[in-house]
Write an enzyme that holds these catalytic residues in place. Structure first.
Site: not given
Ligand code: 8Z2
Length: 188
Positions: A108, A153, A177-178
Site C-alpha cells: 500500500l 499489500g 510486515n505490518e
C-alpha cells in the site's frame, strides 16, 4: 511437485509455455513466454496490458514508479483492468507482473495514510478491499509472476491470485510486515 503439476495444467490451459526449474532455495523459477501471435497491447497510466487473443491470456505489467505502491488511483486502475478483462469472453487467464526493477509491489502507498482525511482513508481502504476481493473471486485463472520484492499489500495481491511464481533471488522478500510498521491489518 503438486504446484508444478498445477502450473503445467494451468499453463497448458492458457497456452503458455513455462520454463520451470527448481532452485536451491526450494522456490520455483519461471520465465513465462507467450507463444502465440495475435496480441493487443494497451497502456493505461500505470498499467501496460498485453492480451494475446489466440491464447486468451492477458499479462498485466504494473508500471507505477518507483515501486508500484498501491495508491487509490493505482488500485482503481487495477480493478478497472480486471473488470474489463472479465467482460471480454475471449480472456481466460491473467498474469500479473511488474515492469519495475527489483520490486513486484511495495504494498500500500504509505502516503495515502499519512496526513490524509478520514474520508480519503475510507475511500482508500475500500479500494484495497475491492482490489483483493476482485482478484480473489475472479473467474479468470490468475497468476502472480513475482519478479521482485513484494511486502505487505504486494504479498496480499499475490496471495489473492490462484498461483504464485517467484523469481529466484534471495534479495527479494515477500511477507506481511505490518507489525514492523506499527499497523494493524484490517479484520477481514
Ligand atoms: C485477506 C488476508 C489479509 C491479509 C492482511 C493484509 C493486510 C494488508 C495491509 C497492507 C499494508 C501495507 O501494504 S503497508 C505498506 C508496506 N510496505 C512497505 O513497508 C514497503 C517498504 N519498502 C521497501 O521495503 C522497499 O522500498 C522495497 C519495496 C523493497 C524497494 O526497495 P528499494 O531499495 O528498491 O527502493 P527504496 O529506495 O526503498 O524506495 C524507492 C522509493 O519508493 C518509496 N516507497 C517505498 N515503499 C513505499 C510505499 N509502500 N509507499 C510509498 N512509497 C514507498 C521510498 O520512500 C522511496 O522514495 P524516495 O525516497 O522518494 O525515492
Amino acid at each position: 511437485m503438486a504446484l508444478r503439476a498445477a502450473l503445467r495444467k494451468s499453463c497448458a490451459l492458457t497456452g503458455l509455455f513455462c520454463q520451470l526449474s527448481s532452485s536451491r532455495h526450494g522456490r520455483v523459477c519461471a520465465s513465462p513466454v507467450l507463444v502465440a501471435q495475435q496480441r493487443n497491447s494497451s497502456t493505461a497510466q500505470n498499467i501496460k496490458l498485453d492480451f494475446d487473443q489466440s491464447t486468451g491470456v492477458a499479462v498485466m505489467h504494473m508500471q507505477c514508479p518507483p515501486v508500484n505502491a498501491l495508491s487509490l488511483e493505482f488500485l482503481t486502475e487495477i480493478c478497472i483492468t480486471v473488470e474489463k478483462l472479465e467482460m471480454d469472453k475471449s480472456c481466460r487467464g491473467l498474469i500479473i507482473t511488474s515492469s519495475q526493477p527489483k520490486v513486484f509491489s511495495a504494498g500500500l502507498d504509505l502516503l495515502e495514510m499519512y496526513e490524509t482525511s478520514t474520508e480519503h482513508r475510507g475511500e482508500f481502504w475500500r479500494a484495497v478491499q475491492e482490489m483483493w476481493l476482485k482478484l480473489y473471486s475472479s473467474k479468470l485463472v490468475t497468476i502472480a509472476a513475482i519478479n521482485g520484492s513484494s511486502p505487505a499489500g504486494g504479498c496480499l495481491m499475490a496471495m489473492t491470485c490462484d498461483y504464485r511464481i517467484m523469481a529466484d533471488n534471495p534479495r527479494y522478500g515477500i511477507g506481511l510486515n505490518e507489525t514492523q510498521l506499527g499497523m494493524v491489518a484490517p479484520f477481514w
